[in-house]
Motif scaffolding. Structure first.
Motif, short mmCIF file in Angstrom:
data_model
loop_
_atom_site.label_atom_id
_atom_site.label_comp_id
_atom_site.label_asym_id
_atom_site.label_seq_id
_atom_site.Cartn_x
_atom_site.Cartn_y
_atom_site.Cartn_z
N LEU A 139 9.72 -20.46 -15.81
CA LEU A 139 9.36 -19.06 -15.66
C LEU A 139 7.87 -18.94 -15.48
CD1 LEU A 139 9.26 -17.18 -19.05
CD2 LEU A 139 9.62 -19.63 -18.93
N SER A 140 7.46 -17.80 -14.99
CA SER A 140 6.05 -17.54 -14.76
C SER A 140 5.52 -16.55 -15.78
CB SER A 140 5.84 -16.97 -13.34
OG SER A 140 6.46 -15.69 -13.26
N GLY A 141 4.19 -16.50 -15.87
CA GLY A 141 3.58 -15.54 -16.76
C GLY A 141 3.93 -14.11 -16.37
N ASP A 142 4.07 -13.87 -15.08
CA ASP A 142 4.40 -12.52 -14.61
C ASP A 142 5.74 -12.04 -15.17
OD1 ASP A 142 2.09 -12.33 -13.08
OD2 ASP A 142 3.02 -13.35 -11.37
N ALA A 143 6.67 -12.99 -15.37
CA ALA A 143 8.02 -12.60 -15.81
C ALA A 143 8.02 -12.02 -17.21
CB ALA A 143 8.95 -13.81 -15.75
N ILE A 144 7.05 -12.38 -18.01
CA ILE A 144 7.02 -11.86 -19.38
C ILE A 144 5.78 -11.00 -19.61
CG2 ILE A 144 8.38 -13.69 -20.46
CD1 ILE A 144 5.82 -15.15 -21.11
N ALA A 145 5.22 -10.49 -18.52
CA ALA A 145 4.00 -9.70 -18.62
C ALA A 145 4.20 -8.42 -19.40
CB ALA A 145 3.46 -9.40 -17.22
N ASN A 146 5.41 -7.88 -19.38
CA ASN A 146 5.64 -6.58 -20.03
C ASN A 146 6.24 -6.68 -21.42
OD1 ASN A 146 8.11 -7.53 -19.26
ND2 ASN A 146 8.88 -5.60 -18.43
N THR A 147 6.21 -7.91 -22.00
CA THR A 147 6.75 -8.04 -23.35
C THR A 147 5.64 -7.79 -24.38
OG1 THR A 147 7.86 -9.51 -24.88
CG2 THR A 147 6.29 -10.53 -23.43
N SER A 148 5.98 -7.15 -25.48
CA SER A 148 5.00 -6.86 -26.52
C SER A 148 5.21 -7.71 -27.77
CB SER A 148 5.07 -5.38 -26.92
OG SER A 148 6.37 -5.05 -27.41
N ALA A 149 6.42 -8.28 -27.92
CA ALA A 149 6.72 -9.06 -29.12
C ALA A 149 6.08 -10.44 -29.08
CB ALA A 149 8.23 -9.20 -29.29
N LEU A 150 6.12 -11.10 -27.92
CA LEU A 150 5.67 -12.48 -27.79
C LEU A 150 4.16 -12.59 -27.99
CD1 LEU A 150 6.58 -15.37 -27.21
CD2 LEU A 150 6.26 -14.90 -24.76
N LYS A 151 3.75 -13.51 -28.90
CA LYS A 151 2.33 -13.69 -29.20
C LYS A 151 1.80 -15.06 -28.80
CE LYS A 151 1.77 -9.69 -31.30
NZ LYS A 151 3.16 -9.19 -31.13
N ILE A 152 2.68 -16.07 -28.71
CA ILE A 152 2.18 -17.43 -28.43
C ILE A 152 3.27 -18.27 -27.78
CG2 ILE A 152 2.74 -18.12 -30.81
CD1 ILE A 152 0.50 -20.21 -30.60
N ILE A 153 2.85 -19.08 -26.79
CA ILE A 153 3.73 -20.04 -26.12
C ILE A 153 3.14 -21.43 -26.28
CG2 ILE A 153 4.68 -20.81 -23.92
CD1 ILE A 153 4.58 -17.91 -22.96
N ILE A 154 3.96 -22.36 -26.80
CA ILE A 154 3.59 -23.78 -26.86
C ILE A 154 4.40 -24.49 -25.79
CG2 ILE A 154 3.51 -25.85 -28.28
CD1 ILE A 154 1.70 -23.61 -29.31
N ASP A 155 3.73 -24.99 -24.77
CA ASP A 155 4.39 -25.62 -23.62
C ASP A 155 4.20 -27.13 -23.71
OD1 ASP A 155 5.46 -26.38 -21.24
OD2 ASP A 155 4.34 -24.94 -20.01
N LEU A 156 5.24 -27.83 -24.16
CA LEU A 156 5.17 -29.28 -24.33
C LEU A 156 5.77 -30.04 -23.15
CD1 LEU A 156 6.19 -29.50 -28.12
CD2 LEU A 156 3.90 -29.31 -27.13
N GLY A 157 6.16 -29.33 -22.11
CA GLY A 157 6.79 -29.95 -20.95
C GLY A 157 5.78 -30.57 -20.00
N VAL A 158 6.16 -31.67 -19.39
CA VAL A 158 5.40 -32.29 -18.30
C VAL A 158 6.40 -32.66 -17.22
CG1 VAL A 158 3.87 -34.16 -17.59
CG2 VAL A 158 3.70 -33.24 -19.91
N PRO A 159 6.39 -31.95 -16.05
CA PRO A 159 5.51 -30.83 -15.69
C PRO A 159 5.67 -29.65 -16.66
CG PRO A 159 6.74 -31.64 -13.79
CD PRO A 159 7.36 -32.27 -15.00
N ARG A 160 4.66 -28.76 -16.63
CA ARG A 160 4.68 -27.62 -17.54
C ARG A 160 5.86 -26.70 -17.24
NH1 ARG A 160 -1.49 -25.84 -16.77
NH2 ARG A 160 -0.96 -26.57 -14.67
N ASN A 161 6.45 -26.17 -18.31
CA ASN A 161 7.63 -25.30 -18.19
C ASN A 161 7.27 -23.87 -17.82
OD1 ASN A 161 9.55 -26.82 -20.93
ND2 ASN A 161 9.04 -27.58 -18.90
N VAL A 162 5.99 -23.52 -18.01
CA VAL A 162 5.55 -22.15 -17.75
C VAL A 162 4.30 -22.19 -16.89
CG1 VAL A 162 4.74 -19.99 -18.81
CG2 VAL A 162 6.43 -21.40 -20.00
N THR A 163 4.27 -21.34 -15.87
CA THR A 163 3.04 -21.16 -15.11
C THR A 163 2.22 -20.08 -15.78
OG1 THR A 163 4.13 -19.59 -13.63
CG2 THR A 163 4.05 -21.88 -12.93
#
Length: 448
Positions: free
Chosen positions: A259-283
């Motif tokens: 998923l991209s950052g744009d996809a969750i741009a309108n969320t208010s609950a989410l405060k932090i993303i830890i992306d341990l994927g290689v390649p990265r799971n989130v743009t």
């Protein structure tokens, strides 16, 4: 009397040999008792963990004590004495005390600095003490080691420095949220990394943990192994689940971003993303400012910093071990002054009793409460008067010419120094007599 340790540990023995020397709690009871019956052994504590089996003992002669401890280990574990000789590590006096201080603080552990060993040292000591295989020396030594180790673990919280990507990620989540109580965590991907994150997160106090995996069946299976606060969600609900969560750990092996950052741009609950994927799971592009984002490079940098900080803490703990060792031997040197202090107390209390009895004869109308108050205050006066002299004689007792100082002290207070010395010599003579036969026997078979 001498302190000695004999150790079979991971530093010299591989697991296939080390596992042969583990004792259960029930076995430790019997082993301590049998070892205590050996010649030359005056006190003993046996510590047995998955990485070491250590014997700590007070012996009357070093060479006999060393031999009988090794012989005991050989007999208990059905090994040849020659094999034990090849595998054991042995230290005496300062080396033995230093070893216990380092073991109890985790400096000698396979995972250096881990705090679990302190609990194992405490259990080993309490078990030996309860079965009466310890005495004044090991009682004091182990109590001091436990107190010292507690202070080190309090002052330097080595175990709290995360050393894996999952641990660091969860620590960053806790720092960002302030508290995880009542918070919702989403874990995406249940491979080796995701499973490790789930195990650690399950004990942190999150209000709810939502888990997702490409294969829904694995998520359902994993959720079934944990309490109800862990819930599996279908993969198709990935985006909706993330928007409902306070924190997210992404740990899939996907070849492209999920998923991209744009996809969750309108969320208010989410405060932090830890992306341990290689390649990265989130743009990252499009992520709102209120969402903190850490990829594997950020996490690796924190791990490196933690390793440096951990080593600095371990060095500081190691630097304080010599002072703790010295404190023990200062206490041991003062043991010979104990009879003097005891005689001073007894003499002082005898004076107090004579005066108190005289006072009661002169004031026969005092009631029970009044007598109790008077007695209490008279004892307090005695204790205050001898407190200073006791402190001074303890300090003098570890200096050169201590016996001359003790004799002068006894003369001042009307104590019998010669009687005290005579009692000490009689005690030492009796202990020496008990080990003479053992000494002659060992001299014949003492190893090269």
């Amino acid at each position: 009397m001498f302190i000695i340790y004999v150790s079979l540990n991971y530093q010299k023995l591989p697991i296939d040999i080390r596992e042969k020397f583990v004792l259960s709690k029930d076995e430790l009871v019997q082993a301590n008792r049998l070892l205590n019956e050996e010649k030359s052994i005056l006190e003993n504590v046996i510590l047995s963990t998955c990485n070491r089996t250590d014997v700590y003992a007070v012996v009357d002669q070093i060479h006999t004590g060393r031999y009988y401890i090794k012989r005991f280990l050989a007999n208990w574990f059905h090994m040849d004495l020659d094999q034990i000789n090849r595998w054991v590590e042995i230290g005496t006096k300062e080396a033995a005390v230093t070893h216990l201080m380092r073991v109890s603080t985790g400096l000698e552990s396979l995972i250096v600095g881990e705090p679990q060993i302190l609990g194992q040292v405490k259990d080993a000591f309490f078990l030996a003490r309860d079965n009466q295989t310890t005495g004044a020396i090991l009682d004091h030594l182990f109590k001091q080691a436990i107190t010292f180790s507690k202070k080190m673990h309090t002052d330097y919280r080595v175990s709290e420095l995360a050393q894996t990507s999952g641990q660091v990620g969860l620590h960053q989540i806790k720092q960002t949220l302030g508290s995880v109580d009542g918070k919702r965590l989403a874990i995406v991907g249940l491979g080796e990394v995701g499973d490790h994150v789930l195990k650690n997160a399950s004990t942190m106090g999150f209000g709810q943990i939502l888990i997702l995996n490409h294969h829904d069946s694995k998520a359902i299976e994993q959720a079934g192994q944990y309490p109800e606060m862990i819930d599996a969600r279908p993969w198709r609900q990935l985006l909706a689940t993330l928007k409902q969560s306070d924190a997210v750990v992404m740990a899939t092996s996907s070849k492209q971003a999920l998923l991209s950052g744009d996809a969750i741009a309108n969320t208010s609950a989410l405060k932090i993303i830890i992306d341990l994927g290689v390649p990265r799971n989130v743009t990252k592009a499009g992520l709102p400012d209120h969402v903190s984002y850490y990829d594997i490079d950020h996490i690796t940098g924190i791990i490196t910093e933690n390793k440096i900080e951990k080593q600095q803490m371990l060095n500081k703990i190691a630097d304080q071990v010599p002072a703790a060792v010295q404190d023990f031997f200062v206490w041991q040197k003062q043991l010979h002054v104990v009879p003097v202090i005891r005689q001073l107390r007894e003499s002082s209390l005898n004076v107090e009793k004579v005066v108190y009895d005289s006072l009661l004869r002169k004031l026969p109308d005092l009631d029970a409460h009044q007598r109790k108050v008077i007695s209490k205050h008279m004892k307090s006066i005695i204790n205050q008067m001898i407190k200073g002299p006791i402190k001074e004689i303890k300090e003098l007792s570890v200096q050169d010419g201590a016996n001359a100082d003790l004799r002068f002290f006894c003369d001042i207070f009307g104590l019998s120094f010669d009687e005290i010395i005579s009692q000490q010599r009689s005690s030492k003579k009796e202990k020496s007599k008990q080990s003479q036969d053992a000494t002659r026997e060992v001299q014949k078979v003492y190893e090269k």
